[in-house]
Motif scaffolding. Structure first.
Motif, PDB file in Angstrom:
ATOM      1  N   ILE A 197     130.919  32.259 -31.333  1.00 34.38           N
ATOM      2  CA  ILE A 197     130.531  33.743 -31.451  1.00 34.38           C
ATOM      3  C   ILE A 197     130.532  34.615 -30.282  1.00 34.38           C
ATOM      4  CG2 ILE A 197     128.697  35.415 -32.219  1.00 34.38           C
ATOM      5  CD1 ILE A 197     129.916  34.086 -34.708  1.00 34.38           C
ATOM      6  N   GLN A 198     130.078  33.729 -29.098  1.00 34.20           N
ATOM      7  CA  GLN A 198     129.989  34.363 -27.794  1.00 34.20           C
ATOM      8  C   GLN A 198     131.452  34.847 -27.218  1.00 34.20           C
ATOM      9  OE1 GLN A 198     127.593  32.213 -24.978  1.00 34.20           O
ATOM     10  NE2 GLN A 198     128.479  33.389 -23.174  1.00 34.20           N
ATOM     11  N   ARG A 199     132.261  33.714 -27.619  1.00 32.08           N
ATOM     12  CA  ARG A 199     133.632  33.982 -27.193  1.00 32.08           C
ATOM     13  C   ARG A 199     134.311  35.230 -27.826  1.00 32.08           C
ATOM     14  NH1 ARG A 199     137.400  30.431 -24.330  1.00 32.08           N
ATOM     15  NH2 ARG A 199     138.841  31.219 -25.827  1.00 32.08           N
ATOM     16  N   ILE A 200     133.916  35.254 -29.166  1.00 32.66           N
ATOM     17  CA  ILE A 200     134.632  36.424 -29.974  1.00 32.66           C
ATOM     18  C   ILE A 200     134.179  37.742 -29.221  1.00 32.66           C
ATOM     19  CG2 ILE A 200     134.377  37.782 -32.135  1.00 32.66           C
ATOM     20  CD1 ILE A 200     134.566  34.941 -33.321  1.00 32.66           C
ATOM     21  N   GLU A 201     132.787  37.782 -28.817  1.00 39.27           N
ATOM     22  CA  GLU A 201     132.076  39.105 -28.393  1.00 39.27           C
ATOM     23  C   GLU A 201     132.917  39.209 -27.134  1.00 39.27           C
ATOM     24  OE1 GLU A 201     127.772  39.339 -30.613  1.00 39.27           O
ATOM     25  OE2 GLU A 201     128.070  37.700 -28.951  1.00 39.27           O
ATOM     26  N   ASP A 202     132.997  38.048 -26.195  1.00 37.27           N
ATOM     27  CA  ASP A 202     133.663  38.392 -24.853  1.00 37.27           C
ATOM     28  C   ASP A 202     135.046  38.919 -24.928  1.00 37.27           C
ATOM     29  OD1 ASP A 202     131.155  37.600 -23.878  1.00 37.27           O
ATOM     30  OD2 ASP A 202     131.659  35.474 -23.415  1.00 37.27           O
ATOM     31  N   GLN A 203     135.698  38.153 -25.656  1.00 33.53           N
ATOM     32  CA  GLN A 203     137.105  38.563 -25.833  1.00 33.53           C
ATOM     33  C   GLN A 203     137.291  39.988 -26.234  1.00 33.53           C
ATOM     34  OE1 GLN A 203     138.967  35.446 -28.311  1.00 33.53           O
ATOM     35  NE2 GLN A 203     138.915  33.974 -26.701  1.00 33.53           N
ATOM     36  N   LEU A 204     136.645  40.533 -27.419  1.00 34.82           N
ATOM     37  CA  LEU A 204     136.600  41.786 -28.040  1.00 34.82           C
ATOM     38  C   LEU A 204     135.893  42.796 -27.254  1.00 34.82           C
ATOM     39  CD1 LEU A 204     136.540  40.813 -31.966  1.00 34.82           C
ATOM     40  CD2 LEU A 204     138.450  40.951 -30.360  1.00 34.82           C
ATOM     41  N   ASP A 205     135.141  42.239 -26.562  1.00 37.13           N
ATOM     42  CA  ASP A 205     134.172  43.246 -25.711  1.00 37.13           C
ATOM     43  C   ASP A 205     133.346  44.169 -26.529  1.00 37.13           C
ATOM     44  OD1 ASP A 205     133.008  44.444 -23.468  1.00 37.13           O
ATOM     45  OD2 ASP A 205     134.604  45.702 -23.087  1.00 37.13           O
ATOM     46  N   VAL A 206     132.856  43.309 -27.529  1.00 40.28           N
ATOM     47  CA  VAL A 206     131.901  44.364 -28.530  1.00 40.28           C
ATOM     48  C   VAL A 206     130.864  43.373 -29.158  1.00 40.28           C
ATOM     49  CG1 VAL A 206     133.503  43.709 -30.556  1.00 40.28           C
ATOM     50  CG2 VAL A 206     132.064  45.588 -30.538  1.00 40.28           C
ATOM     51  N   PRO A 207     129.523  43.793 -29.221  1.00 46.21           N
ATOM     52  CA  PRO A 207     128.502  42.908 -29.940  1.00 46.21           C
ATOM     53  C   PRO A 207     128.616  42.726 -31.252  1.00 46.21           C
ATOM     54  CG  PRO A 207     127.658  45.092 -29.067  1.00 46.21           C
ATOM     55  CD  PRO A 207     128.911  45.014 -28.781  1.00 46.21           C
ATOM     56  N   VAL A 208     128.716  41.442 -31.654  1.00 43.24           N
ATOM     57  CA  VAL A 208     128.878  41.260 -33.523  1.00 43.24           C
ATOM     58  C   VAL A 208     127.663  41.014 -33.906  1.00 43.24           C
ATOM     59  CG1 VAL A 208     129.863  39.808 -34.998  1.00 43.24           C
ATOM     60  CG2 VAL A 208     131.235  40.211 -32.830  1.00 43.24           C
ATOM     61  N   PHE A 209     126.704  40.515 -33.359  1.00 41.74           N
ATOM     62  CA  PHE A 209     125.542  40.215 -33.890  1.00 41.74           C
ATOM     63  C   PHE A 209     124.394  40.810 -32.868  1.00 41.74           C
ATOM     64  CE2 PHE A 209     127.755  36.809 -36.179  1.00 41.74           C
ATOM     65  CZ  PHE A 209     127.409  36.993 -37.388  1.00 41.74           C
ATOM     66  N   ARG A 210     123.076  40.935 -33.644  1.00 42.21           N
ATOM     67  CA  ARG A 210     121.782  41.149 -32.841  1.00 42.21           C
ATOM     68  C   ARG A 210     120.957  40.433 -33.617  1.00 42.21           C
ATOM     69  NH1 ARG A 210     122.058  45.727 -35.914  1.00 42.21           N
ATOM     70  NH2 ARG A 210     120.255  46.155 -37.158  1.00 42.21           N
TER      71      ARG A 210
END
Length: 288
Positions: free
Chosen positions: A27-40
């Motif tokens: 999940i962290q990799r997805i957020e880093d690659q897309l530069d957008v927070p997915v979860f809080r």
């Protein structure tokens, strides 16, 4: 998707047969690659952000498309389908459907048939959920392509003993509103459509057309039935058309739709062709 569907990182890890730390890292990799927070994180729960909700919906669509691609490849690689799912709206004449299946079995004796008899939205849902390869339905769902198969003539009928047949005059909708209306329940889970034509609060809703027809023959109510499915009852006088001044006859349409036109195997294509040919011949030549 797993985190959302299962409700937590821990349950997602269990469902995916991974460690929780590997899911968290992914999940962290997805957020880093897309530069957008997915979860809080709220307490112990991972909650989608607004942007995450958009990505989740798009991601589900992509995975479903990938799944359909794999299924298509499997069917093409296997040749003739071992099993074929068919959804058939109950308005389609049963005798004609069985004739087509009998002819089909002569060419594809080893292909199993899973027949789902549907009402209103049920056929659409089967296509959307990928449970059938081919469907005769009253409406083609968004994202699918269907061809018109036949027009259906509905007629308002009741048993000869029903009080509506003994008023000695043309009937109005006000006359009908005093009596019980028989319906067949939408087999779709959403049940967004009632089939229309509600003219009274007095109604019985059943699950099968045979039950509705039997109830009408017993004088328990009136209904608009597709003419083809009550042909025997009309011929033997068990049901008679109601003498309505207006609205005694109504029309609907049935469509033939493939779940995946490009990936349909030879058995599915052959059954579709048989249904089209037999339906066209029946409409030109009348019922047996």
């Amino acid at each position: 998707m797993a985190v959302v569907d299962m409700g937590s990182y821990a349950r997602a890890a269990e469902a995916l047969h991974k460690t929780q730390s590997s899911v968290s890292y992914a999940i962290q990799r997805i957020e880093d690659q897309l530069d957008v927070p997915v979860f809080r994180i709220e307490g112990r729960r991972a909650v989608l952000t607004q942007a995450g909700g958009v990505l989740y919906r798009r991601g589900r669509a992509l995975i479903e498309q990938a799944g359909r691609l794999e299924e298509t490849a499997a069917r093409l690689g296997a040749g003739v389908e071992a099993e074929l799912g068919l959804g058939a709206e109950i308005l389609y004449p049963t005798w004609l459907l069985l004739q087509c299946l009998e002819t089909f079995a002569g060419s594809f004796p080893d292909t199993r048939i899973e027949l789902y008899e549907t009402v209103l939205g049920g056929g659409e849902e089967l296509l959307e959920q990928g449970q059938v390869d081919l469907a005769i339905c009253s409406r083609v769902p968004s994202g699918f392509v269907g061809d018109p198969l036949m027009q259906v003539r509905f007629i308002a009928v009741a048993a000869p003993s029903h009080p509506l047949h003994h008023l000695g005059r043309e009937l109005t909708m006000d006359d009908l509103s005093q009596h019980r209306h028989l319906f067949v329940r939408d087999s779709g889970s959403r049940r967004e459509r009632s089939g229309g034509w509600e003219v009274t609060e007095h109604r019985w809703t059943v699950s099968h057309k045979a039950t509705s027809i039997r109830a009408a023959c017993m004088g328990l109510g009136f209904a608009w039935f597709a003419e083809d499915i009550i042909r025997d009852e009309l011929n033997d006088g068990s049901l008679l058309p109601l003498p309505l001044a207006q609205g005694g006859e109504r029309w609907g349409n049935l469509y033939l739709a493939y779940a995946d036109p490009d990936g349909a195997g030879p058995a599915t294509r052959q059954l579709g062709a048989l249904l089209r040919e037999a339906t066209a011949a029946n409409q030109l030549g009348g019922n047996p």
